[in-house]
Every structure is written in structure tokens, then in C-alpha cells.
Motif scaffolding. Structure first.
Motif, mmCIF file in Angstrom:
data_model
loop_
_atom_site.group_PDB
_atom_site.id
_atom_site.type_symbol
_atom_site.label_atom_id
_atom_site.label_comp_id
_atom_site.label_asym_id
_atom_site.label_seq_id
_atom_site.Cartn_x
_atom_site.Cartn_y
_atom_site.Cartn_z
ATOM 1 N N ALA A 170 0.816 -1.218 0.000
ATOM 2 C CA ALA A 170 0.000 0.000 0.000
ATOM 3 C C ALA A 170 0.850 1.269 0.000
ATOM 4 O O ALA A 170 0.446 2.288 0.560
ATOM 5 C CB ALA A 170 -0.942 -0.012 1.207
ATOM 6 N N GLY A 227 3.168 4.394 -2.034
ATOM 7 C CA GLY A 227 2.811 5.391 -3.039
ATOM 8 C C GLY A 227 2.859 4.871 -4.458
ATOM 9 O O GLY A 227 2.064 5.296 -5.303
ATOM 10 N N GLU A 229 -0.467 3.473 -5.918
ATOM 11 C CA GLU A 229 -1.422 4.457 -6.422
ATOM 12 C C GLU A 229 -0.955 5.043 -7.750
ATOM 13 O O GLU A 229 -1.719 5.136 -8.713
ATOM 14 C CB GLU A 229 -1.609 5.563 -5.390
ATOM 15 C CG GLU A 229 -2.617 6.626 -5.804
ATOM 16 C CD GLU A 229 -2.886 7.639 -4.704
ATOM 17 O OE1 GLU A 229 -3.628 8.607 -4.973
ATOM 18 O OE2 GLU A 229 -2.353 7.482 -3.581
ATOM 19 N N ILE A 242 -6.695 -4.245 -2.446
ATOM 20 C CA ILE A 242 -5.404 -3.822 -1.931
ATOM 21 C C ILE A 242 -5.101 -4.605 -0.661
ATOM 22 O O ILE A 242 -5.963 -4.735 0.226
ATOM 23 C CB ILE A 242 -5.380 -2.291 -1.642
ATOM 24 C CG1 ILE A 242 -4.037 -1.844 -1.050
ATOM 25 C CG2 ILE A 242 -6.527 -1.877 -0.732
ATOM 26 C CD1 ILE A 242 -2.902 -1.870 -2.045
ATOM 27 N N ARG A 256 -3.708 -0.422 7.130
ATOM 28 C CA ARG A 256 -3.162 0.426 6.061
ATOM 29 C C ARG A 256 -3.888 0.169 4.752
ATOM 30 O O ARG A 256 -4.198 1.095 4.004
ATOM 31 C CB ARG A 256 -1.666 0.161 5.873
ATOM 32 C CG ARG A 256 -0.777 0.701 6.967
ATOM 33 C CD ARG A 256 0.676 0.693 6.522
ATOM 34 N NE ARG A 256 0.887 1.613 5.421
ATOM 35 C CZ ARG A 256 1.898 1.526 4.542
ATOM 36 N NH1 ARG A 256 2.774 0.541 4.643
ATOM 37 N NH2 ARG A 256 2.027 2.406 3.577
ATOM 38 N N ALA A 257 -4.158 -1.100 4.464
ATOM 39 C CA ALA A 257 -4.901 -1.430 3.248
ATOM 40 C C ALA A 257 -6.317 -0.870 3.312
ATOM 41 O O ALA A 257 -6.850 -0.371 2.306
ATOM 42 C CB ALA A 257 -4.939 -2.943 3.060
ATOM 43 N N PHE A 266 -6.191 2.818 2.587
ATOM 44 C CA PHE A 266 -5.906 2.992 1.159
ATOM 45 C C PHE A 266 -7.182 2.751 0.353
ATOM 46 O O PHE A 266 -7.543 3.542 -0.534
ATOM 47 C CB PHE A 266 -4.808 2.010 0.766
ATOM 48 C CG PHE A 266 -4.252 2.163 -0.623
ATOM 49 C CD1 PHE A 266 -3.007 2.738 -0.827
ATOM 50 C CD2 PHE A 266 -4.947 1.684 -1.726
ATOM 51 C CE1 PHE A 266 -2.471 2.845 -2.107
ATOM 52 C CE2 PHE A 266 -4.420 1.793 -3.001
ATOM 53 C CZ PHE A 266 -3.177 2.375 -3.197
ATOM 54 N N ARG A 288 -9.814 5.540 0.795
ATOM 55 C CA ARG A 288 -9.444 6.788 0.119
ATOM 56 C C ARG A 288 -9.619 6.702 -1.386
ATOM 57 O O ARG A 288 -9.996 7.681 -2.040
ATOM 58 C CB ARG A 288 -7.994 7.137 0.480
ATOM 59 C CG ARG A 288 -7.483 8.445 -0.090
ATOM 60 C CD ARG A 288 -6.159 8.834 0.527
ATOM 61 N NE ARG A 288 -5.129 7.852 0.316
ATOM 62 C CZ ARG A 288 -4.382 7.761 -0.794
ATOM 63 N NH1 ARG A 288 -4.578 8.621 -1.795
ATOM 64 N NH2 ARG A 288 -3.447 6.851 -0.908
ATOM 65 N N LEU A 289 -9.343 5.505 -1.959
ATOM 66 C CA LEU A 289 -9.359 5.358 -3.417
ATOM 67 C C LEU A 289 -10.540 4.522 -3.922
ATOM 68 O O LEU A 289 -10.592 4.168 -5.094
ATOM 69 C CB LEU A 289 -8.042 4.732 -3.878
ATOM 70 C CG LEU A 289 -6.821 5.626 -3.621
ATOM 71 C CD1 LEU A 289 -5.534 4.873 -3.875
ATOM 72 C CD2 LEU A 289 -6.884 6.883 -4.476
ATOM 73 N N SER A 334 -10.148 -5.123 0.707
ATOM 74 C CA SER A 334 -8.908 -4.764 1.394
ATOM 75 C C SER A 334 -8.673 -5.737 2.536
ATOM 76 O O SER A 334 -9.580 -6.406 3.010
ATOM 77 C CB SER A 334 -8.962 -3.330 1.918
ATOM 78 O OG SER A 334 -9.988 -3.186 2.889
#
Length: 327
Positions: free
Chosen positions: A9, A11, A14, A32, A39-40, A43, A46-47, A52
Motif C-alpha cells: 500500500a 505510493g 497508487e 489492496i 493500512r490497506a 488505502f 481513500r481510493l 482490502s
């Protein structure tokens, strides 16, 4: 529809997969996974990704066709083999693996599973790189006499704490940017022989090369010099220079062509070619389009793992010539 799951996850996941996938018909990122599931989950929220969790959550989902490994190269073989054995195709972020031996393990696992494994040398699919290779093969330079590649990251980018400075994670300048140079030389001229290499080491971890200068011999005895560096000047470099009997070539922003790549060929005071990268073209988008197409029709790919094994074997040889151990 090619459904993609990501392991890692960071940068690059992305930038190299989620964002470009939104510009490619027939590709959808759906999952993800991270070592730390929270953390997944962050991520994914957000996206706007529907799935996840940890790595196993992603690998076990039967709807996923391709796993993208956005992980340090030292763990690529482990997770690539797991994904291939689970029936998924795999795209490894470059380089393919930590060394030639583990790279071969990935290629062998793909063959055994009847699946495809690829390395993320996205730059190869960009129109600027296609054009560069076309010009190199055209004969416009006459008899090629020397090749110079300088892939130097500005000195202020790779700082302490960066995974590229971690020997346990297979870091180093040749691993990070030198692999691109080796891949490009192999594409243009064939298999190189490593003649010599010298490395400037990182004091905090002497397994890590901050900069390596390698001298190679290409087929026909053509000399090539390759600089891979984390300690470039303020602007850095992503340049190839080729000197021929009739003309000379300079290509810039080779690794990331969408950052304003140029191609210039001169003969004395005459400018024979002066071109810039097509406006708006993205190499990561081209990579996804390519993977979608070759997975649909089964055609060979310039990103296939069995080809990328050769690049890792040359990287290993450069490290040995510099007095370092392969990763």
C-alpha cells in the motif's frame, strides 16, 4: 475485464496502478493488501477499492486475475510464486526480483502454473521509447562507437530511512535505476558483458551502492558505460548518449518519458532529429493497456519474466564486478 489486486500500500501502488487504471478500458483495480490490514483499509477507503485486508485476503479472492506486487524486490519471489500457484497472473514492480536466481524462480513458477509473470518496465511501452529504439536500429548513426547511460537521482531524494538504502530489502542504485539501463541496452543491442564496475557505498549500510559506474561490452565489442546513482546533482539525469560514425544521439527522461522526454540526433551542425514526448501520454497507462491485450490474446510480451531474468543476471554481474554480493 482484467481485475487487479495489489500487494503493498505504498505510493507506487497508487501512482503506477490505481490512477492509470482509471484511464484504461477493460482494467479495474479491485483489491489492496498490506502487511498491516488497517493500512490497506485506509488505502481502499481513500481510493474507493472494494476489497482490502492482508496479503492472503487478496490472494484468495477468486475474482482477481492479476496481482501487482508493489513490494520491495527481496520479497517478490515469495509472493509472486504464491500468487502464480493460486492461479493469478503477476506483475512485479521493477526490478523483477532481488537477483537472477530468484528471478528465475518466478519465471519457472509462471511456466509451471500456466500463468504469466511480468516486470514493470513501463517505460518500454511509451511512444518515446519505441521511437528511441527505432532510431537506434535505423542506421542513421552509422557505425555505433560508444554508448553512455546516466541514470542519476538528485542527491536530496533518497534519504536515510528510504527502503532503497536498506540492504535487507535489496536496495541500491543499480537495483533501483541501473536495472532500467541494463534493460534498455539489452533491448537495443543484445546481451552485455560486464567488464568492470566501481561503487561508492553508503556508510550506514555498506551493502548499499549510492553510485555505481559500470563498463560493459555489447555485442560486436561496442563499449557502454552505465552510471546508476542516488547522489546526482540538483537536477539529476535520465539520459542516454550514443556516438556513431555519422551522427550522435541524446535521449533524455528515458526512465519516465512523460516527464518531458526528448530525442535529438545531430551530425556536426546539422540537426537530423529533434523530437519531444507526445503530450499527455503516460507510460503506466500504456503498460496496463499492453498487459490487458497480451493476457487476452496470449501473445509474447517485452515485459515477460523469462526475458527479465537476463536483466537481473547482468545486475548481479555488475555488483560482483564492484566487489559486492548480489542481493
Amino acid at each position: 475485464m482484467l481485475r487487479v489486486g495489489i500487494l503493498g500500500a505504498g505510493g507506487i501502488a497508487e501512482r503506477a496502478m490505481v490512477e492509470p487504471s482509471r484511464d484504461v478500458d477493460g482494467v479495474e483495480v479491485v483489491a489492496i493488501g498490506a502487511r498491516v490490514p488497517s493500512r490497506a483499509e485506509a488505502f481502499a477507503a481513500r481510493l474507493d477499492l472494494p476489497i482490502s485486508g492482508d496479503y492472503e485476503r487478496v490472494l484468495s479472492d477468486p475474482s482477481i486475475d492479476l496481482i501487482y506486487l508493489a513490494l520491495p524486490p527481496v520479497v517478490h519471489a515469495r509472493w509472486a510464486v504464491r500468487a502464480l500457484e493460486a492461479g493469478r497472473h503477476v506483475l512485479c514492480e521493477k526490478p523483477l526480483s532481488a537477483n537472477g536466481t530468484t528471478a528465475q524462480e518466478i519465471a519457472d513458477a509462471a511456466a509451471a502454473a500456466g500463468r504469466r509473470a511480468f516486470v514493470g518496465f513501463h517505460y518500454r511501452l511509451h511512444a518515446s521509447t519505441v521511437r528511441l529504439l527505432e532510431v537506434l536500429r535505423s542506421g542513421v548513426l552509422g557505425s555505433v562507437q560508444s554508448v553512455e547511460v546516466d541514470f542519476s537521482i538528485p542527491h536530496f531524494v533518497v534519504k536515510p530511512g528510504n527502503i532503497r538504502l536498506d540492504g535487507d530489502l535489496a536496495g541500491g542504485a543499480v537495483m533501483d535505476v541501473g536495472c532500467y539501463a541494463v534493460d534498455l541496452l539489452r533491448a537495443a543491442w543484445g546481451e552485455p558483458e560486464v567488464v568492470s564496475a566501481a561503487a561508492e557505498l553508503y556508510d550506514a549500510d555498506p551493502r548499499i551502492d549510492l553510485q555505481t559506474d559500470a563498463q560493459l561490452r555489447l555485442p560486436g565489442g561496442l563499449p557502454a558505460s552505465v552510471r546508476s546513482s542516488f547522489i546526482g546533482d540538483d537536477t539529476g539525469a535520465m539520459v542516454m548518449r550514443v556516438t556513431g560514425s555519422d551522427a550522435s544521439l541524446e535521449a533524455t527522461s528515458v526512465i519516465v518519458p512523460q516527464w518531458g522526454a526528448t530525442l535529438r540526433v545531430t551530425a556536426g551542425d546539422d540537426v537530423l532529429i529533434d523530437e519531444k514526448a507526445p503530450e499527455g501520454e503516460n507510460s503506466y497507462v500504456r503498460q496496463l493497456e499492453h498487459l490487458r491485450d497480451v493476457l487476452a490474446d496470449g501473445s509474447p510480451s517485452i515485459l515477460d519474466a523469462d526475458r527479465a531474468v537476463g536483466t537481473m543476471r547482468v545486475v548481479d554481474a555488475i555488483y560482483r564486478a564492484a566487489g559486492l554480493q548480489p542481493r
